[in-house]
Design an enzyme around this catalytic site. Sequence first.
Site, PDB file in Angstrom:
ATOM      1  N   CYS A  12       0.838  -1.195   0.000  1.00  0.00           N
ATOM      2  CA  CYS A  12       0.000   0.000   0.000  1.00  0.00           C
ATOM      3  C   CYS A  12       0.874   1.248   0.000  1.00  0.00           C
ATOM      4  CB  CYS A  12      -0.922   0.016   1.219  1.00  0.00           C
ATOM      5  SG  CYS A  12      -0.035   0.158   2.770  1.00  0.00           S
ATOM      6  N   CYS A  15       3.696   1.678   2.518  1.00  0.00           N
ATOM      7  CA  CYS A  15       4.972   1.029   2.204  1.00  0.00           C
ATOM      8  C   CYS A  15       5.852   1.984   1.394  1.00  0.00           C
ATOM      9  CB  CYS A  15       4.739  -0.262   1.415  1.00  0.00           C
ATOM     10  SG  CYS A  15       3.729  -1.478   2.270  1.00  0.00           S
ATOM     11  N   ASP A 409       5.882  28.324 -32.328  1.00  0.00           N
ATOM     12  CA  ASP A 409       6.932  28.744 -33.252  1.00  0.00           C
ATOM     13  C   ASP A 409       6.304  28.687 -34.647  1.00  0.00           C
ATOM     14  OD1 ASP A 409       9.571  29.110 -34.392  1.00  0.00           O
ATOM     15  OD2 ASP A 409       9.437  26.986 -34.923  1.00  0.00           O
ATOM     16  N   GLU A 441      25.319  29.527 -49.239  1.00  0.00           N
ATOM     17  CA  GLU A 441      24.350  28.786 -48.427  1.00  0.00           C
ATOM     18  C   GLU A 441      24.662  27.291 -48.339  1.00  0.00           C
ATOM     19  OE1 GLU A 441      22.210  30.096 -46.600  1.00  0.00           O
ATOM     20  OE2 GLU A 441      21.091  31.743 -47.503  1.00  0.00           O
ATOM     21  N   SER A 444      25.258  25.957 -44.992  1.00  0.00           N
ATOM     22  CA  SER A 444      24.252  26.170 -43.943  1.00  0.00           C
ATOM     23  C   SER A 444      23.226  25.042 -43.940  1.00  0.00           C
ATOM     24  CB  SER A 444      23.540  27.515 -44.181  1.00  0.00           C
ATOM     25  OG  SER A 444      22.446  27.643 -43.300  1.00  0.00           O
ATOM     26  N   GLU A 445      22.677  24.761 -42.759  1.00  0.00           N
ATOM     27  CA  GLU A 445      21.623  23.740 -42.617  1.00  0.00           C
ATOM     28  C   GLU A 445      20.263  24.390 -42.423  1.00  0.00           C
ATOM     29  OE1 GLU A 445      21.806  20.412 -42.806  1.00  0.00           O
ATOM     30  OE2 GLU A 445      23.916  20.560 -43.341  1.00  0.00           O
ATOM     31  N   GLY A 476      21.521  35.934 -41.198  1.00  0.00           N
ATOM     32  CA  GLY A 476      21.921  35.356 -42.473  1.00  0.00           C
ATOM     33  C   GLY A 476      23.367  34.905 -42.438  1.00  0.00           C
ATOM     34  N   LEU A 487      26.933  39.060 -48.940  1.00  0.00           N
ATOM     35  CA  LEU A 487      26.001  38.936 -47.818  1.00  0.00           C
ATOM     36  C   LEU A 487      24.692  38.349 -48.344  1.00  0.00           C
ATOM     37  CD1 LEU A 487      27.692  41.804 -47.249  1.00  0.00           C
ATOM     38  CD2 LEU A 487      26.260  41.727 -45.208  1.00  0.00           C
ATOM     39  N   ASP A 614      14.607  25.502 -30.616  1.00  0.00           N
ATOM     40  CA  ASP A 614      13.692  26.201 -29.719  1.00  0.00           C
ATOM     41  C   ASP A 614      13.888  25.782 -28.258  1.00  0.00           C
ATOM     42  OD1 ASP A 614      12.274  27.628 -31.768  1.00  0.00           O
ATOM     43  OD2 ASP A 614      11.346  25.730 -32.322  1.00  0.00           O
TER      44      ASP A 614
END
Length: 723
Positions: A12, A15, A409, A441, A444-445, A476, A487, A614
Amino acid sequence: MEVKLKISGMTCAVCVKTIEKSVSKMDGVESIVVNLLDESAVINFDPKIVNIEDIGIKIERLGYEVLGIAEEVEELPNKETELKEKLKKIIVGAVFSITLFSIMYIQIPYKPYLAFLVSIPPLIYIALPIFKAGFNSLKVKSLNMDVMYSLGMGVAYISALLVTLGLLPMNFMFYDTTIMLATLLTLGRYLEERAKGRTSEAIKKLMGLQVKNAKVIRNNEELEIPIENVIVGDTLLIRPGEKIAVDGIVFEGDSYVDESMITGEPIPNPKKKGDSVIGGTINKNGILKITAEKIGKDTVLSQIIQLVKNAQISKPDIQNLADKAVSYFIPVVFTIALISSLYWFFNGGILLAVTTFISVMVIACPCALGLATPTAITVGVGRGAELGILIKDSKVFDVAGNLKCMIFDKTGTITKGEPEVDEIISDYSKEEVLLIAGTLEKNSEHPLALAILKKADELNISLSEPEKFESITGMGITGIIKDQKVLVGNRRLMEENNISINEDYTKEISRLEENAKTVIIVAIEHRIIGIIGISDKIKENAKITVQNLREMGIESYMVTGDNEKAAKVIGKEVGILENHIFSNVLPEKKSEIVKSIKENANGYVEFIGDGINDAPALSTADVGIAVGSGTDIAIESGEVVLMNDDLKYVTGFVKLSKRVLKQIKLNLFWAFAYNSILIPVAAGALYSYNIRFEPELAAFAMTLSSITIIGLSLLLKRYDPWK
């Protein structure tokens, strides 16, 4: 160091409290959580100060049996053996109870002596273990259910012995009552164990998905080997109808794969070369060859099983209510039993006093209180896993009752997270703009980078390597291509580098943003040469999800790093109020916005994002919900993981968590109600109306209370949040 021990002998909630209280006082023990349902204890301790053997000895001195480390004993058939032994005792006890009951009503010579002799075998076989457990509890100053029952049965048996010795009249001969009480207690625990086993069926189902053998191709030969012998990099062959053995990547073949057991999505997913597959899912129609990427404990299925187990043994704050009640329960009941038996001794005689004492002691059962929360959590978390809603911490149920805000998000959560290049506006050719942007780019992922690379690939543009590359979070990237500074990024990146945007480009940027498109600006040597408009489609159920949340009294917010115009267009389309939209937010600032909303929410706040990016916001919210497709990144983030990208699972989780919380409260109500109503009745509150609660009936009621709680919790197994 954290170790999970399997413990036998707990009956129970007292315990649980006894073990937690005693072990937590040991030097070096940092925390302990005991689970009555799972019959386990998760202990965090410093191995330099105390070892697990000492902890085990401490628990055994409390009167319980330590079966060993959980991973080593879970597969043993101990539980089935215990159940068979209990069933045997019930049958034996029933036969002797009927025999002793019959002896009471037949006229035979030496009846007390005969009843005494008949009572000895069941007393040793069925009642003695209960007396022994009660005695062990008393040795460590713990008043658990075995103590209460031992006192009740002990008083009954001693009365019967006094009758046999000629010191009390025949109506005190309670041999049959003693054996019947022991039998009913055993029956109650048998039924309870069977019911408890059903609460963790979801875990058993998940474990059943694990594959024992795999077909691998080594040296051009197909071999069937134990799953333990598969290594990362092995080539596995999966034929139609077979389970996929490990997590891997398809390198040959096309097929549909049923992933419903992981994601909750009933429609099989097409798989082709380059796609990921999850171990435990089922190949439907084609032959697949995969390369093993994750094996053993690293697979998604193994991680899910472990997370669900951890969630099932965690305790929400609402459990504190039951724990507090349990700590006072037995002393209060013992006092009631003494006072009521004394009262009836002077107002009804010794026989009434004795039966009242036995009835109160027997009916007092904190088992239902102890089971109310863990049974609902175990079944609820398991049901969530079946639906593809992975709940990692039961604190989500505390939040469910007063949830006020859901913060989304945008990219990858409200939108599909699969952006595509829609427009390229430039005096140059679009191939030239993509060549420059894509060259930078390719390092970049970011989803927007992937969109540009995809477009470049479609146009067969051959990208070169940049001479220099730097990613600037939230803005960026910059780099050097053919000795020229390039850029590629948003308006803020241009402003930070003092690059002016001419009127024509400004108009085009506004137009694209008003059409909910993300704008990427490409500049060479401080001169803008073009802009790229990228769109990302809104998920199918985003709008209805926001609407459903509003109907449940939950306001939706959106936080995004995207531009203000695009954010407002997306927010308006899904039904989020304009003043609930936060745009141009850098990743590190998301958590500050979540914190600000929490301070003004007048309730709890949940954040939903698509993974590790996030993480700060997920951890700042009261509950973080990660949306993923079975990726380990998503599994690591937040207290809840939705294994399916479909946003209808958000409302599914909210409804499920509210339903589990409701079930916990309902269970606690019934647990309190049983005792609040039946203890006074057992104490003789209705004697004046000729209503008595005999000890046997009290034992039955005690059993019924626990069975009721478990039965109510099992209703969650059939809960469908979308119906």
